[in-house]
Design an enzyme around this catalytic site. Structure first.
Site, PDB file in Angstrom:
ATOM      1  N   ASN A   1       0.835  -1.202   0.000  1.00 38.47           N
ATOM      2  CA  ASN A   1       0.000   0.000   0.000  1.00 38.47           C
ATOM      3  C   ASN A   1       0.870   1.251   0.000  1.00 38.47           C
ATOM      4  OD1 ASN A   1       0.568  -0.908   2.667  1.00 38.47           O
ATOM      5  ND2 ASN A   1      -1.113   0.236   3.539  1.00 38.47           N
TER       6      ASN A   1
ATOM      7  N   GLU B   1       0.329   5.234   0.670  1.00 42.69           N
ATOM      8  CA  GLU B   1      -0.635   6.209   1.178  1.00 42.69           C
ATOM      9  C   GLU B   1      -0.271   7.632   0.768  1.00 42.69           C
ATOM     10  OE1 GLU B   1      -1.053   5.365   5.385  1.00 42.69           O
ATOM     11  OE2 GLU B   1      -2.147   3.505   4.938  1.00 42.69           O
TER      12      GLU B   1
ATOM     13  N   CYS C   1      -4.228   0.683  -2.344  1.00 43.75           N
ATOM     14  CA  CYS C   1      -4.041  -0.580  -1.615  1.00 43.75           C
ATOM     15  C   CYS C   1      -2.953  -1.427  -2.274  1.00 43.75           C
ATOM     16  CB  CYS C   1      -5.324  -1.399  -1.637  1.00 43.75           C
ATOM     17  SG  CYS C   1      -6.700  -0.674  -0.760  1.00 43.75           S
TER      18      CYS C   1
ATOM     19  N   GLU D   1      -3.062  -4.574  -3.106  1.00 43.03           N
ATOM     20  CA  GLU D   1      -3.552  -5.468  -4.172  1.00 43.03           C
ATOM     21  C   GLU D   1      -3.564  -4.756  -5.519  1.00 43.03           C
ATOM     22  OE1 GLU D   1      -4.819  -4.871  -1.210  1.00 43.03           O
ATOM     23  OE2 GLU D   1      -5.946  -6.578  -0.421  1.00 43.03           O
TER      24      GLU D   1
ATOM     25  N   CYS E   1     -10.457  -4.946  -0.147  1.00 47.92           N
ATOM     26  CA  CYS E   1     -11.582  -4.002  -0.156  1.00 47.92           C
ATOM     27  C   CYS E   1     -12.361  -4.148  -1.472  1.00 47.92           C
ATOM     28  CB  CYS E   1     -11.070  -2.566   0.008  1.00 47.92           C
ATOM     29  SG  CYS E   1     -10.354  -1.873  -1.485  1.00 47.92           S
TER      30      CYS E   1
ATOM     31  N   CYS F   1     -10.530  -3.226  -4.727  1.00 49.11           N
ATOM     32  CA  CYS F   1      -9.526  -4.224  -5.112  1.00 49.11           C
ATOM     33  C   CYS F   1     -10.203  -5.466  -5.678  1.00 49.11           C
ATOM     34  CB  CYS F   1      -8.632  -4.583  -3.931  1.00 49.11           C
ATOM     35  SG  CYS F   1      -7.509  -3.233  -3.522  1.00 49.11           S
TER      36      CYS F   1
HETATM   37  N1  THU Z   1      -5.216  -1.725   2.597  1.00 50.35           N
HETATM   38  C1  THU Z   1      -4.632  -2.506   1.648  1.00 50.35           C
HETATM   39  O1  THU Z   1      -3.569  -2.178   1.102  1.00 50.35           O
HETATM   40  N2  THU Z   1      -5.261  -3.657   1.303  1.00 50.35           N
HETATM   41  C2  THU Z   1      -6.386  -4.131   1.902  1.00 50.35           C
HETATM   42  O2  THU Z   1      -6.862  -5.220   1.550  1.00 50.35           O
HETATM   43  C3  THU Z   1      -7.053  -3.358   2.948  1.00 50.35           C
HETATM   44  C4  THU Z   1      -6.460  -2.028   3.257  1.00 50.35           C
HETATM   45  C5  THU Z   1      -4.511  -0.494   2.986  1.00 50.35           C
HETATM   46  C6  THU Z   1      -5.180   0.800   2.636  1.00 50.35           C
HETATM   47  C7  THU Z   1      -4.577   1.725   3.667  1.00 50.35           C
HETATM   48  O3  THU Z   1      -3.300   2.157   3.201  1.00 50.35           O
HETATM   49  C8  THU Z   1      -4.349   0.841   4.875  1.00 50.35           C
HETATM   50  O4  THU Z   1      -4.365  -0.494   4.396  1.00 50.35           O
HETATM   51  C9  THU Z   1      -5.389   1.002   5.959  1.00 50.35           C
HETATM   52  O5  THU Z   1      -6.648   0.822   5.468  1.00 50.35           O
END
Ligand code: THU
Length: 158
Positions: free
Chosen positions: A61, A63, A72, A74, A111, A114
Site C-alpha cells: 500500500n 498512502e 491498496c 492489491e 476491499c 480491489c
Molecule cells: N489496505 C490494503 O492495502 N489492502 C487491503 O486489503 C485493505 C487495506 C490499505 C489501505 C490503507 O493504506 C491501509 O491499508 C489502511 O486501510
C-alpha cells in the site's frame, strides 16, 4: 418471486499445510509489507502475484496525505504486474498485513475496489486468480474472485 442462494467458498489452511510454491508466494507478500508506505494508518499491506510465466511481482500500500489518493497493496501489485507483463495472466495473489510490530493472526480481505480490479484481471486474461490471504494462525485460500465478489457488475448481463 424467486429467491436465489449465492454460495462462496473459502478453505482455511495453516502455513505448514501449503506447498512450497504457495509458501514462497506468501513469504514474498510478507516481505513486501516492509516496503509499504503507510505513515498515516501504520497498517502495512503486502501482496505478491504469481504470473503465468513464473515471474512473481510484489507490491504494497502507498498512502497519501490526501487520503483517497493512496492505493491498496492489491491494486498496486496488479496494476504493476499488468503494466510490466501485459500478456501474462495472473495465476495467484497472496496478501499479508503487518501492524503494531507483527503480522495479523487472522487474514484481512481485499476491499471492494480491489475485488473489482481482481475481477477485471481475471476477465482480461480469462483465468481465475487463486487468492491466498495470510494470517499467522489461519490462511484463507479462495479459488477465484466470484467467491469474494458474487453478483459482480457485469455478471448478470454475461
Ligand atoms: N489496505 C490494503 O492495502 N489492502 C487491503 O486489503 C485493505 C487495506 C490499505 C489501505 C490503507 O493504506 C491501509 O491499508 C489502511 O486501510
Amino acid at each position: 418471486m424467486k429467491p436465489v442462494n449465492l454460495q462462496t467458498k473459502v478453505t482455511i489452511y495453516c502455513y505448514e499445510e501449503l506447498n512450497s510454491a504457495e509458501k514462497s508466494l506468501i513469504d514474498k507478500a510478507k516481505e513486501a509489507t516492509s516496503r509499504a508506505y503507510a505513515p498515516y494508518s501504520k497498517f502495512s499491506v503486502g501482496a505478491a502475484a504469481l504470473l503465468q510465466n513464473g515471474e512473481i511481482v510484489t507490491g504494497n500500500n502507498q498512502e497519501n496525505v490526501a487520503f483517497p489518493s493512496g492505493l491498496c497493496a492489491e491494486r498496486t501489485t496488479l496494476f504493476y504486474a499488468n503494466s510490466q507483463y501485459p500478456d501474462q495472466a495472473v495465476l495467484s495473489l497472496a496478501i499479508a498485513a503487518y501492524t503494531g510490530g507483527d503480522f495479523l493472526a487472522r487474514p484481512i480481505s481485499p476491499c471492494g475496489s480491489c475485488r473489482q480490479v481482481i475481477l477485471e484481471t481475471e476477465t482480461r486474461y480469462r483465468h481465475p486468480i487463486r487468492i491466498l490471504l495470510y494470517g499467522k494462525e489461519e490462511i484463507y485460500v479462495i479459488e477465484g474472485i466470484q467467491n469474494l465478489l458474487p453478483l459482480a457488475f457485469g455478471s448478470l448481463t454475461d
